[in-house]
Design a protein around this motif. Structure first.
Motif, PDB file in Angstrom:
ATOM      1  N   ASN A   1       0.850  -1.179   0.000  1.00 18.00           N
ATOM      2  CA  ASN A   1       0.000   0.000   0.000  1.00 18.00           C
ATOM      3  C   ASN A   1       0.887   1.231   0.000  1.00 18.00           C
ATOM      4  O   ASN A   1       2.118   1.133   0.003  1.00 18.00           O
ATOM      5  CB  ASN A   1      -0.965  -0.013   1.190  1.00 18.00           C
ATOM      6  CG  ASN A   1      -0.255  -0.125   2.515  1.00 18.00           C
ATOM      7  OD1 ASN A   1       0.489   0.774   2.917  1.00 18.00           O
ATOM      8  ND2 ASN A   1      -0.450  -1.258   3.220  1.00 18.00           N
ATOM      9  N   VAL A   2       0.280   2.376   0.006  1.00 19.57           N
ATOM     10  CA  VAL A   2       1.039   3.618  -0.118  1.00 19.57           C
ATOM     11  C   VAL A   2       2.030   3.802   1.027  1.00 19.57           C
ATOM     12  O   VAL A   2       3.070   4.447   0.870  1.00 19.57           O
ATOM     13  CB  VAL A   2       0.067   4.823  -0.213  1.00 19.57           C
ATOM     14  CG1 VAL A   2      -0.691   5.012   1.099  1.00 19.57           C
ATOM     15  CG2 VAL A   2       0.803   6.089  -0.611  1.00 19.57           C
TER      16      VAL A   2
ATOM     17  N   ARG B   1       5.362  -0.021   0.685  1.00 16.96           N
ATOM     18  CA  ARG B   1       5.696  -0.429  -0.668  1.00 16.96           C
ATOM     19  C   ARG B   1       6.508  -1.724  -0.639  1.00 16.96           C
ATOM     20  O   ARG B   1       7.284  -1.975   0.281  1.00 16.96           O
ATOM     21  CB  ARG B   1       6.501   0.660  -1.378  1.00 16.96           C
ATOM     22  CG  ARG B   1       5.808   2.006  -1.456  1.00 16.96           C
ATOM     23  CD  ARG B   1       6.607   2.980  -2.315  1.00 16.96           C
ATOM     24  NE  ARG B   1       6.527   2.613  -3.731  1.00 16.96           N
ATOM     25  CZ  ARG B   1       5.628   3.092  -4.567  1.00 16.96           C
ATOM     26  NH1 ARG B   1       4.714   3.946  -4.144  1.00 16.96           N
ATOM     27  NH2 ARG B   1       5.619   2.714  -5.827  1.00 16.96           N
TER      28      ARG B   1
ATOM     29  N   ASN C   1       0.224  -1.924  -8.132  1.00 18.76           N
ATOM     30  CA  ASN C   1       0.284  -0.765  -7.257  1.00 18.76           C
ATOM     31  C   ASN C   1       1.269  -0.971  -6.118  1.00 18.76           C
ATOM     32  O   ASN C   1       1.184  -1.973  -5.391  1.00 18.76           O
ATOM     33  CB  ASN C   1      -1.109  -0.485  -6.677  1.00 18.76           C
ATOM     34  CG  ASN C   1      -1.727   0.764  -7.264  1.00 18.76           C
ATOM     35  OD1 ASN C   1      -1.066   1.541  -7.941  1.00 18.76           O
ATOM     36  ND2 ASN C   1      -2.997   0.954  -7.006  1.00 18.76           N
ATOM     37  N   TYR C   2       2.169  -0.024  -5.963  1.00 20.67           N
ATOM     38  CA  TYR C   2       3.110   0.031  -4.842  1.00 20.67           C
ATOM     39  C   TYR C   2       4.113  -1.127  -4.845  1.00 20.67           C
ATOM     40  O   TYR C   2       4.701  -1.439  -3.811  1.00 20.67           O
ATOM     41  CB  TYR C   2       2.362   0.080  -3.504  1.00 20.67           C
ATOM     42  CG  TYR C   2       1.193   1.036  -3.519  1.00 20.67           C
ATOM     43  CD1 TYR C   2       1.385   2.393  -3.799  1.00 20.67           C
ATOM     44  CD2 TYR C   2      -0.108   0.590  -3.291  1.00 20.67           C
ATOM     45  CE1 TYR C   2       0.323   3.281  -3.833  1.00 20.67           C
ATOM     46  CE2 TYR C   2      -1.182   1.468  -3.318  1.00 20.67           C
ATOM     47  CZ  TYR C   2      -0.958   2.814  -3.594  1.00 20.67           C
ATOM     48  OH  TYR C   2      -2.016   3.676  -3.640  1.00 20.67           O
TER      49      TYR C   2
ATOM     50  N   SER D   1       4.036   2.515  -9.571  1.00 16.45           N
ATOM     51  CA  SER D   1       5.177   1.630  -9.431  1.00 16.45           C
ATOM     52  C   SER D   1       6.441   2.295  -9.955  1.00 16.45           C
ATOM     53  O   SER D   1       6.396   3.191 -10.789  1.00 16.45           O
ATOM     54  CB  SER D   1       4.941   0.308 -10.180  1.00 16.45           C
ATOM     55  OG  SER D   1       4.800   0.549 -11.564  1.00 16.45           O
TER      56      SER D   1
END
Length: 203
Positions: free
Chosen positions: A8-9, A12, A35-36, A66
């Motif tokens: 997640n943000v 990573r 994502n991430y 990414s």
């Protein structure tokens, strides 16, 4: 790769690649950034870490925040799901195939320290190019910063050098506009116009 937990943000995940050639062309597999999840070669020399896939090497098929760093892409990069909010960040990457193509609704993201090899396409999209592009060098380029449909080219473009444009027009927005910040742009021996738009240009 089976991850423990979910990226997640604030958490990573990073796939570190040792120097070598990662050939997944047969059977035809691809690197699919999520994502991430970042893909980084541990060697600072991108030619030490070669990625080669099947139909394409890098395939953004979902929303993708990414990072791709320190690698040589021997093959195409594309998006299989146009309209998603891909926003990749590339640094110290050598492009040896067609990077983005008409399947992409937009080409966007952050790209720095990029070498585009002979006759490879770069930032060749359908209806928009936006982002930050800096320290881009292309020799014997083909279709670079060019749209095949109407749209705008905008963002920050700095330290761009394009030598021997063999096909297409660099910075071609078709019927759209070109605007943003352009600094230290060098284009040599273009076979056609440079900075082409059908509406307006500013910066």
């Amino acid at each position: 790769v089976n991850w423990s937990g979910s990226p997640n943000v604030d958490n990573r995940f990073t796939l570190l690649l040792m120097p070598g050639k990662y050939d997944m062309s047969s059977p035809p597999f691809e690197f699919i950034p999520y994502n991430y999840v970042d893909i980084i070669g541990i060697s600072k020399n991108p030619y030490d870490t070669i990625l080669r896939g099947g139909n394409s090497t890098i395939n953004y098929n979902s929303n993708s925040d990414s990072i791709l760093e320190n690698v040589y892409i021997l093959g195409d990069t594309q998006c299989a799901a146009p309209g998603q909010s891909e926003y990749p960040r590339w640094n110290n990457v050598v492009v040896g195939g067609n990077t983005f193509n008409e399947n992409w609704i937009k080409v966007q993201g952050e790209y720095s320290n990029i070498i585009v090899e002979d006759n490879a396409k770069f930032a060749f999209g359908k209806s928009g190019i936006n982002g930050t592009f800096k320290n881009i060098y292309a020799k014997d380029a083909s279709n670079i910063f060019e749209l095949i449909d109407e749209g705008d080219i905008f963002g920050t473009f700095s330290n761009i050098e394009i030598s021997n444009v063999n096909n297409g027009r660099p910075f071609n927005a078709g019927t759209g506009s070109i605007y943003g910040k352009f600094q230290n742009i060098k284009i040599h021996n273009s076979v056609d116009d440079v900075f082409t738009c059908g509406y307006a240009m500013s910066g």
